[in-house]
Design a protein around this motif. Structure first.
Motif, PDB file in Angstrom:
ATOM      1  N   ILE A 116     -57.859  10.794-110.675  1.00  0.00           N
ATOM      2  CA  ILE A 116     -58.811  10.842-109.565  1.00  0.00           C
ATOM      3  C   ILE A 116     -58.292  11.847-108.537  1.00  0.00           C
ATOM      4  CG2 ILE A 116     -59.881   9.556-107.682  1.00  0.00           C
ATOM      5  CD1 ILE A 116     -59.625   7.044-109.418  1.00  0.00           C
ATOM      6  N   HIS A 117     -59.077  12.882-108.313  1.00  0.00           N
ATOM      7  CA  HIS A 117     -58.713  13.891-107.309  1.00  0.00           C
ATOM      8  C   HIS A 117     -59.425  13.561-106.003  1.00  0.00           C
ATOM      9  CE1 HIS A 117     -56.512  17.033-109.552  1.00  0.00           C
ATOM     10  NE2 HIS A 117     -57.033  16.391-110.578  1.00  0.00           N
ATOM     11  N   ARG A 118     -58.640  13.509-104.940  1.00  0.00           N
ATOM     12  CA  ARG A 118     -59.170  13.258-103.611  1.00  0.00           C
ATOM     13  C   ARG A 118     -58.688  14.363-102.688  1.00  0.00           C
ATOM     14  NH1 ARG A 118     -57.430   7.954-105.162  1.00  0.00           N
ATOM     15  NH2 ARG A 118     -59.207   6.579-105.344  1.00  0.00           N
ATOM     16  N   VAL A 119     -59.420  14.543-101.610  1.00  0.00           N
ATOM     17  CA  VAL A 119     -59.060  15.549-100.621  1.00  0.00           C
ATOM     18  C   VAL A 119     -58.918  14.851 -99.275  1.00  0.00           C
ATOM     19  CG1 VAL A 119     -59.798  17.652 -99.450  1.00  0.00           C
ATOM     20  CG2 VAL A 119     -60.300  17.340-101.871  1.00  0.00           C
ATOM     21  N   ASP A 120     -57.820  15.149 -98.567  1.00  0.00           N
ATOM     22  CA  ASP A 120     -57.621  14.651 -97.206  1.00  0.00           C
ATOM     23  C   ASP A 120     -57.754  15.816 -96.246  1.00  0.00           C
ATOM     24  OD1 ASP A 120     -57.055  12.088 -98.074  1.00  0.00           O
ATOM     25  OD2 ASP A 120     -54.896  12.407 -98.108  1.00  0.00           O
ATOM     26  N   ILE A 121     -58.663  15.689 -95.286  1.00  0.00           N
ATOM     27  CA  ILE A 121     -58.827  16.714 -94.256  1.00  0.00           C
ATOM     28  C   ILE A 121     -58.881  16.011 -92.908  1.00  0.00           C
ATOM     29  CG2 ILE A 121     -60.297  18.541 -93.316  1.00  0.00           C
ATOM     30  CD1 ILE A 121     -61.308  19.034 -96.164  1.00  0.00           C
ATOM     31  N   ASN A 122     -57.955  16.353 -92.040  1.00  0.00           N
ATOM     32  CA  ASN A 122     -57.878  15.761 -90.704  1.00  0.00           C
ATOM     33  C   ASN A 122     -57.922  14.238 -90.741  1.00  0.00           C
ATOM     34  OD1 ASN A 122     -57.758  18.307 -89.486  1.00  0.00           O
ATOM     35  ND2 ASN A 122     -59.987  18.469 -89.460  1.00  0.00           N
ATOM     36  N   GLY A 123     -57.183  13.654 -91.687  1.00  0.00           N
ATOM     37  CA  GLY A 123     -57.098  12.201 -91.765  1.00  0.00           C
ATOM     38  C   GLY A 123     -58.276  11.526 -92.440  1.00  0.00           C
ATOM     39  N   ILE A 124     -59.246  12.294 -92.914  1.00  0.00           N
ATOM     40  CA  ILE A 124     -60.399  11.714 -93.609  1.00  0.00           C
ATOM     41  C   ILE A 124     -60.256  12.012 -95.097  1.00  0.00           C
ATOM     42  CG2 ILE A 124     -62.913  11.749 -93.863  1.00  0.00           C
ATOM     43  CD1 ILE A 124     -63.006  12.668 -90.912  1.00  0.00           C
ATOM     44  N   ARG A 125     -60.331  10.962 -95.913  1.00  0.00           N
ATOM     45  CA  ARG A 125     -60.138  11.101 -97.360  1.00  0.00           C
ATOM     46  C   ARG A 125     -61.480  11.024 -98.075  1.00  0.00           C
ATOM     47  NH1 ARG A 125     -55.617   7.764-100.429  1.00  0.00           N
ATOM     48  NH2 ARG A 125     -54.440   9.455 -99.517  1.00  0.00           N
ATOM     49  N   SER A 126     -61.682  11.941 -99.010  1.00  0.00           N
ATOM     50  CA  SER A 126     -62.898  11.925 -99.822  1.00  0.00           C
ATOM     51  C   SER A 126     -62.839  10.726-100.783  1.00  0.00           C
ATOM     52  CB  SER A 126     -63.043  13.214-100.612  1.00  0.00           C
ATOM     53  OG  SER A 126     -62.071  13.278-101.641  1.00  0.00           O
ATOM     54  N   SER A 127     -63.994  10.367-101.345  1.00  0.00           N
ATOM     55  CA  SER A 127     -64.034   9.245-102.294  1.00  0.00           C
ATOM     56  C   SER A 127     -63.384   9.630-103.602  1.00  0.00           C
ATOM     57  CB  SER A 127     -65.479   8.793-102.520  1.00  0.00           C
ATOM     58  OG  SER A 127     -66.229   9.870-103.047  1.00  0.00           O
ATOM     59  N   GLY A 128     -63.340  10.906-103.897  1.00  0.00           N
ATOM     60  CA  GLY A 128     -62.664  11.392-105.097  1.00  0.00           C
ATOM     61  C   GLY A 128     -63.586  11.494-106.289  1.00  0.00           C
ATOM     62  N   SER A 129     -63.122  12.209-107.279  1.00  0.00           N
ATOM     63  CA  SER A 129     -63.857  12.335-108.534  1.00  0.00           C
ATOM     64  C   SER A 129     -62.864  12.246-109.680  1.00  0.00           C
ATOM     65  CB  SER A 129     -64.629  13.655-108.591  1.00  0.00           C
ATOM     66  OG  SER A 129     -63.738  14.742-108.506  1.00  0.00           O
ATOM     67  N   VAL A 130     -63.309  11.598-110.773  1.00  0.00           N
ATOM     68  CA  VAL A 130     -62.458  11.402-111.932  1.00  0.00           C
ATOM     69  C   VAL A 130     -62.496  12.661-112.791  1.00  0.00           C
ATOM     70  CG1 VAL A 130     -62.106  10.048-114.035  1.00  0.00           C
ATOM     71  CG2 VAL A 130     -62.862   8.929-111.923  1.00  0.00           C
ATOM     72  N   ILE A 131     -61.332  13.121-113.194  1.00  0.00           N
ATOM     73  CA  ILE A 131     -61.205  14.267-114.088  1.00  0.00           C
ATOM     74  C   ILE A 131     -60.971  13.715-115.490  1.00  0.00           C
ATOM     75  CG2 ILE A 131     -59.916  16.367-114.600  1.00  0.00           C
ATOM     76  CD1 ILE A 131     -61.329  16.355-111.840  1.00  0.00           C
ATOM     77  N   ARG A 132     -61.855  14.038-116.401  1.00  0.00           N
ATOM     78  CA  ARG A 132     -61.721  13.561-117.785  1.00  0.00           C
ATOM     79  C   ARG A 132     -61.519  14.762-118.709  1.00  0.00           C
ATOM     80  NH1 ARG A 132     -63.466   8.479-116.886  1.00  0.00           N
ATOM     81  NH2 ARG A 132     -65.321   8.138-115.677  1.00  0.00           N
TER      82      ARG A 132
END
Length: 96
Positions: A79-95
């Protein structure tokens, strides 16, 4: 498990791997032979490459079976997530 597996193996560590490496280098040196080491920091590599292409290229260069399996397993369902200014994305699964 391979005897070459050090990290994530009970009773073995990266320090043990380093110790074995130094022992092998000295044995080769004592036999007046050449030794070559290639060291790669892969800590961020998998964030930057397409996993399917990576696996395909490794297969092309005959990396298969026990050599490819752990890497393929590691890369599956990440699961790749991105953190920007303390806010984290829900992420997406890499298959792959």
């Amino acid at each position: 498990m391979s005897r070459k597996q050090f990290v994530f193996t009970q009773g073995r560590s990266a320090i043990d791997a380093g110790f074995e490496l130094v022992q092998r280098i000295f044995r080769v040196w004592e036999d007046s032979r050449d030794v070559l080491g290639v060291f790669c920091d892969l800590s961020k590599t998998f964030d930057c490459v397409n996993h399917e292409i990576l696996i395909g290229k490794l297969r092309h260069y005959a990396v298969t079976g026990m050599a490819l399996g752990p890497l393929k397993s590691y890369l599956s369902n990440i699961i790749h997530r991105v953190d920007i200014n303390g806010i984290r994305s829900s992420g997406s699964v890499i298959r792959i």
